[in-house]
Scaffold this motif. Structure first.
Motif, PDB file in Angstrom:
ATOM      1  N   THR A  50       0.703  -1.156   0.148  1.00 10.32           N
ATOM      2  CA  THR A  50      -0.159   0.011  -0.101  1.00 10.32           C
ATOM      3  C   THR A  50       0.742   1.440  -0.014  1.00 10.32           C
ATOM      4  O   THR A  50       0.273   2.358   0.098  1.00 10.32           O
ATOM      5  N   ILE A  51       2.281   1.064  -0.058  1.00 12.53           N
ATOM      6  CA  ILE A  51       3.057   2.343   0.094  1.00 12.53           C
ATOM      7  C   ILE A  51       4.247   2.152  -0.605  1.00 12.53           C
ATOM      8  O   ILE A  51       4.714   1.061  -0.859  1.00 12.53           O
ATOM      9  N   SER A  52       4.738   3.410  -1.189  1.00 17.50           N
ATOM     10  CA  SER A  52       5.962   3.508  -2.177  1.00 17.50           C
ATOM     11  C   SER A  52       6.839   4.659  -1.535  1.00 17.50           C
ATOM     12  O   SER A  52       6.199   5.639  -1.152  1.00 17.50           O
ATOM     13  N   TYR A  53       8.018   4.309  -1.459  1.00 18.04           N
ATOM     14  CA  TYR A  53       9.031   5.256  -0.959  1.00 18.04           C
ATOM     15  C   TYR A  53       9.782   5.527  -2.166  1.00 18.04           C
ATOM     16  O   TYR A  53      10.427   4.674  -2.861  1.00 18.04           O
ATOM     17  N   TYR A  54      10.085   7.065  -2.208  1.00 17.99           N
ATOM     18  CA  TYR A  54      10.821   7.404  -3.290  1.00 17.99           C
ATOM     19  C   TYR A  54      12.024   8.132  -2.851  1.00 17.99           C
ATOM     20  O   TYR A  54      12.305   8.612  -1.708  1.00 17.99           O
ATOM     21  N   GLY A  55      13.271   7.959  -3.510  1.00 16.07           N
ATOM     22  CA  GLY A  55      14.508   8.301  -3.025  1.00 16.07           C
ATOM     23  C   GLY A  55      14.702   9.569  -3.153  1.00 16.07           C
ATOM     24  O   GLY A  55      13.988  10.618  -3.596  1.00 16.07           O
ATOM     25  N   PRO A  56      15.928  10.272  -2.775  1.00 17.44           N
ATOM     26  CA  PRO A  56      16.080  11.745  -2.837  1.00 17.44           C
ATOM     27  C   PRO A  56      15.955  12.064  -4.358  1.00 17.44           C
ATOM     28  O   PRO A  56      16.330  11.689  -5.106  1.00 17.44           O
ATOM     29  N   HIS A  57      15.341  13.338  -4.095  1.00 23.93           N
ATOM     30  CA  HIS A  57      14.983  13.927  -5.168  1.00 23.93           C
ATOM     31  C   HIS A  57      14.399  15.522  -4.912  1.00 23.93           C
ATOM     32  O   HIS A  57      14.150  15.807  -3.521  1.00 23.93           O
ATOM     33  N   ILE A  58      14.485  16.240  -5.781  1.00 25.06           N
ATOM     34  CA  ILE A  58      13.921  17.891  -5.564  1.00 25.06           C
ATOM     35  C   ILE A  58      12.556  17.636  -5.021  1.00 25.06           C
ATOM     36  O   ILE A  58      11.531  17.023  -5.741  1.00 25.06           O
ATOM     37  N   SER A  59      12.431  18.599  -4.061  1.00 21.38           N
ATOM     38  CA  SER A  59      11.043  18.760  -3.460  1.00 21.38           C
ATOM     39  C   SER A  59      10.030  19.408  -4.540  1.00 21.38           C
ATOM     40  O   SER A  59      10.342  19.882  -5.398  1.00 21.38           O
ATOM     41  N   GLN A  60       8.592  18.791  -4.215  1.00 17.22           N
ATOM     42  CA  GLN A  60       7.714  18.982  -5.148  1.00 17.22           C
ATOM     43  C   GLN A  60       6.903  20.628  -4.761  1.00 17.22           C
ATOM     44  O   GLN A  60       6.089  21.022  -5.451  1.00 17.22           O
ATOM     45  N   ASP A  61       7.572  21.075  -3.345  1.00 14.96           N
ATOM     46  CA  ASP A  61       7.038  22.124  -3.207  1.00 14.96           C
ATOM     47  C   ASP A  61       7.730  23.488  -3.575  1.00 14.96           C
ATOM     48  O   ASP A  61       8.934  23.439  -4.246  1.00 14.96           O
ATOM     49  N   VAL A  62       6.810  24.403  -4.243  1.00 16.07           N
ATOM     50  CA  VAL A  62       7.152  25.563  -4.989  1.00 16.07           C
ATOM     51  C   VAL A  62       8.354  26.439  -4.204  1.00 16.07           C
ATOM     52  O   VAL A  62       9.129  27.118  -5.050  1.00 16.07           O
ATOM     53  N   LEU A  63       8.038  26.417  -2.988  1.00 12.92           N
ATOM     54  CA  LEU A  63       9.080  27.194  -2.298  1.00 12.92           C
ATOM     55  C   LEU A  63      10.351  26.620  -1.845  1.00 12.92           C
ATOM     56  O   LEU A  63      11.113  27.414  -1.097  1.00 12.92           O
ATOM     57  N   SER A  64      10.748  25.357  -2.358  1.00 11.92           N
ATOM     58  CA  SER A  64      11.850  24.687  -1.770  1.00 11.92           C
ATOM     59  C   SER A  64      12.411  23.908  -2.796  1.00 11.92           C
ATOM     60  O   SER A  64      11.910  23.377  -4.038  1.00 11.92           O
ATOM     61  N   ASN A  65      13.853  23.840  -3.023  1.00 11.88           N
ATOM     62  CA  ASN A  65      14.756  23.097  -4.022  1.00 11.88           C
ATOM     63  C   ASN A  65      15.578  22.228  -3.462  1.00 11.88           C
ATOM     64  O   ASN A  65      16.414  21.830  -4.155  1.00 11.88           O
ATOM     65  N   GLN A  66      15.323  21.967  -2.248  1.00  7.96           N
ATOM     66  CA  GLN A  66      16.091  20.872  -1.446  1.00  7.96           C
ATOM     67  C   GLN A  66      15.707  19.270  -1.798  1.00  7.96           C
ATOM     68  O   GLN A  66      14.622  19.251  -2.422  1.00  7.96           O
ATOM     69  N   TYR A  67      16.716  18.658  -1.572  1.00  2.00           N
ATOM     70  CA  TYR A  67      16.561  17.126  -1.822  1.00  2.00           C
ATOM     71  C   TYR A  67      15.594  16.678  -0.576  1.00  2.00           C
ATOM     72  O   TYR A  67      15.697  16.924   0.565  1.00  2.00           O
TER      73      TYR A  67
ATOM     74  N   LEU B 125      12.975  12.859   0.853  1.00  2.00           N
ATOM     75  CA  LEU B 125      12.649  11.427   0.484  1.00  2.00           C
ATOM     76  C   LEU B 125      11.077  11.926   0.620  1.00  2.00           C
ATOM     77  O   LEU B 125      10.463  12.690   1.568  1.00  2.00           O
ATOM     78  N   SER B 126      10.375  10.971   0.085  1.00  2.00           N
ATOM     79  CA  SER B 126       8.979  10.949  -0.041  1.00  2.00           C
ATOM     80  C   SER B 126       8.288   9.550   0.080  1.00  2.00           C
ATOM     81  O   SER B 126       8.989   8.673  -0.362  1.00  2.00           O
ATOM     82  N   ALA B 127       7.174   9.682   0.369  1.00  5.01           N
ATOM     83  CA  ALA B 127       6.104   8.298   0.556  1.00  5.01           C
ATOM     84  C   ALA B 127       4.992   8.449  -0.095  1.00  5.01           C
ATOM     85  O   ALA B 127       4.228   9.689   0.010  1.00  5.01           O
ATOM     86  N   LEU B 128       4.506   7.544  -0.877  1.00  4.80           N
ATOM     87  CA  LEU B 128       3.024   7.712  -1.333  1.00  4.80           C
ATOM     88  C   LEU B 128       2.290   6.354  -0.845  1.00  4.80           C
ATOM     89  O   LEU B 128       2.658   5.322  -1.213  1.00  4.80           O
ATOM     90  N   ARG B 129       1.184   6.800  -0.095  1.00  6.77           N
ATOM     91  CA  ARG B 129       0.342   5.788   0.629  1.00  6.77           C
ATOM     92  C   ARG B 129      -0.937   5.754   0.100  1.00  6.77           C
ATOM     93  O   ARG B 129      -1.512   6.755   0.134  1.00  6.77           O
ATOM     94  N   LYS B 130      -1.633   4.515  -0.168  1.00  6.80           N
ATOM     95  CA  LYS B 130      -3.001   4.660  -0.586  1.00  6.80           C
ATOM     96  C   LYS B 130      -3.920   4.550   0.665  1.00  6.80           C
ATOM     97  O   LYS B 130      -3.704   4.191   1.407  1.00  6.80           O
TER      98      LYS B 130
END
Length: 575
Positions: free
Chosen positions: A147-164, A166-171
């Motif tokens: 039910t969950i996926s983890y994503y490795g280091p990537h640029i934040s999807q926040d408009v105000l941030s360009n930092q690396y 980690l993210s998770a996507l849970r149903k």
């Protein structure tokens, strides 16, 4: 091998062998220490990175659970979606945002949080503005579960941030909705700081692999680009790949963190050590060769002195080659003094032998002289002379007179030095006797430079030379020429005849004989006497040469040291 080569070899071996042995042991030690230190440091850091990532992922999991259907906010989301009254939806919206703010406040590492509708691509209740380029398919997948996926280091999807991040996507798993997910980002800064502290070399990098061995994050994009699969790293924990030393730590969730160290950086300390050891080796080698050369010079200098002394000795000189020469080493000085003392003793022995030999020869001559009483012989010949005159025997008178003169000269005082003039007068008396004695006639011509008549010469050196002309092939109408002339600083006396010549074997025998009885002629003194007398009187400065050709006569040339004068030839015919 020469002494020099042996000294160089021994010094080089004695210096370099211990150094090489020490270098070998220290090389193994530093290699072991370096590998142990590096390996321990890398493994420790990788465990810290792994722990940091696991903590971050655990936090993402915890937060996403609160936003899912089983959590408190997930149920409120369901009520919001079922609410049809505008007022009710506004009230539900405010309540959900309050809950989201509380969660993000209590979890400072949590960044962008939002609900995501996969079919429409819309987001809802985001705590910050989402970028228009928001696309989950472009994110590097780290691990995927039911039910969950983890994503490795990537640029934040926040408009105000360009930092690396980690993210998770849970149903969310709402009963009525199948396309709703919760998307949560967590800061990656702590993990980056840990990675930065792991910099063993300035070109060191890290990789994060998903649970399929694919690179989801890479700090070395030119060699290890993202999405590249490294199957050989799946089961191994360390190794070398494409010029990099790598170490890997795998989490319980299946993903891995990999450290990459370029071989140049990994071996930097060892290479520096090798460079230092190479420099020290060159230094030790130079010092060893320098010391060996210095020792050789210390030994060679006395050896050269000994060589000079020995060479001087072989040249029949028994005085020291250099009185002031010193070996500068006490032991060699002592040996050199002993050697010079030995030379002096040998010189004294030689001088003593020469004195004894000379005395023996003088005694033999004295014995000969005293066997013939000169006064009795001269008085008897003088009586015979007057008897011949009284009886008118001119030939006998001439014979007796010449014999008297010749004996008076030849039996003179032992060791007395004569002159060229006296030698010529004695030679005339001898030739007169020879002309009366034999039944053939011969011509004798004497040409003497008057300036040379007073030149001192050893007694009795011309008669043996003329005797050779008379007794080796001279016949009737024979001719003997005696020429005395100056030649630079030498007086040259040449005796030439036109006889039959002397064979080479006989010529060599005349020069080398030792007064054999059957070779004696005239006064019983051979040509060898002349040679020995010249050597004793002039010490090698006089020269005696014989030149004879069969049928063409013989030429004897004497070259004696003298003082110069004017030339004036005298010609006497004794024939």
């Amino acid at each position: 091998m020469t002494l020099k080569k042996r000294i160089l070899m021994i010094f080089t071996a004695s210096t370099l062998i211990p150094f090489i042995s020490t270098a070998f042991v220290s090389y193994n030690a530093i290699t072991s220490i370096q590998n142990t230190k590096l390996q321990s440091s890398i493994e420790s850091n990788l465990r810290q990175v792994q722990l940091s990532l696991e903590t971050t992922i655990s936090n993402l999991n915890h937060v996403s659970q609160q936003l899912a259907y089983q959590g408190s906010i997930g149920k409120q989301l369901e009520q919001f979606l079922l609410e049809r009254e505008p007022y009710g939806r506004i009230w539900r919206t405010e309540d959900i945002k309050t809950q989201l703010n509380l969660i993000t406040f209590t979890n400072p590492n949590i960044g962008l949080t939002t609900y995501y509708f996969s079919q429409s691509g819309a987001t809802l209740f985001e705590n910050s503005d989402v970028k228009d380029t928001f696309n989950l398919e472009s994110l590097p997948l780290l691990a995927r579960y039911y039910t969950i996926s983890y994503y490795g280091p990537h640029i934040s999807q926040d408009v105000l941030s360009n930092q690396y991040v980690l993210s998770a996507l849970r149903k969310v798993e709402l009963p009525e909705y199948d396309d709703i997910y919760v998307y949560v980002e967590s800061g990656f800064k702590l993990t980056q700081n840990i990675l930065e502290t792991d910099r063993i070399g300035k070109h060191m990098g890290h990789l994060i692999l998903d649970n399929d061995g694919r690179i989801s994050f890479s700090e070395v994009q030119d060699v290890f680009p993202e999405n590249m699969r490294l199957p050989e790293m799946i089961t191994d924990s360390s190794g070398v790949y494409n010029g990099y030393y790598w170490n890997k730590s795998t989490s319980n969730q299946g993903w891995s963190i990999v450290s990459l160290i370029p071989a140049a950086d990994y071996n930097a300390e060892r290479n520096l050590w090798l460079l230092q050891m190479g420099g020290l080796s060159a230094l030790f080698g130079a010092v060893s060769l320098g010391l060996a050369w210095l020792l050789w010079a210390m030994v060679y200098h006395p050896l050269r002195k000994f060589q000079a002394e020995i060479k001087h000795m072989t040249d029949n000189s028994y005085r020291p080659a250099d009185e002031k020469a010193a070996a500068r080493i006490p032991e060699f000085e002592h040996v050199l003094r002993q050697f010079r003392r030995m030379k002096a003793q040998i010189a004294e022995l030689f001088a003593d032998v020469e004195r004894k030999e000379k005395r023996r020869a003088d005694l033999e001559i004295e014995k000969l002289l005293y066997q013939i009483n000169p006064h009795f012989l001269m008085n008897t010949l003088d009586t015979a002379h007057w008897l011949a005159v009284m009886n008118g025997q001119e030939e006998i008178d001439r014979l007796v007179t010449s014999l008297n003169k010749l004996l008076y000269y030849n039996l003179g005082k032992l060791g007395k030095i004569s002159t060229i003039g006296e030698e010529i007068e004695s030679l005339r008396a001898y030739l007169t006797l020879q002309q009366i004695r034999y039944d053939f006639r011969f011509d004798v011509h004497i040409h003497a430079d008057e300036a040379l008549l007073d030149t001192p010469v050893p007694r009795f050196i011309l008669q043996p030379l003329v005797e050779n002309a008379l007794y080796h092939g001279l016949k009737d109408d024979g001719r003997i020429e005696v020429e005395v002339r100056p030649d630079g600083e030498m007086a040259e006396i040449a005796i030439r005849d036109n006889g039959m010549g002397i064979p080479e074997a006989a010529l060599r025998r005349l020069l080398e004989q030792e007064e054999a009885d059957h070779e004696k002629v005239g006064m019983g003194i051979g040509l060898n006497y002349v040679k020995r007398m010249l050597a004793a009187h002039y010490e090698g400065q006089a020269v005696l040469n014989l030149d004879s050709m069969s049928g063409q006569g013989t030429t004897v040339v004497l070259r004696l040291p003298m003082t110069g004068g004017d030339r004036d030839d005298e010609s006497i015919d004794c024939g």
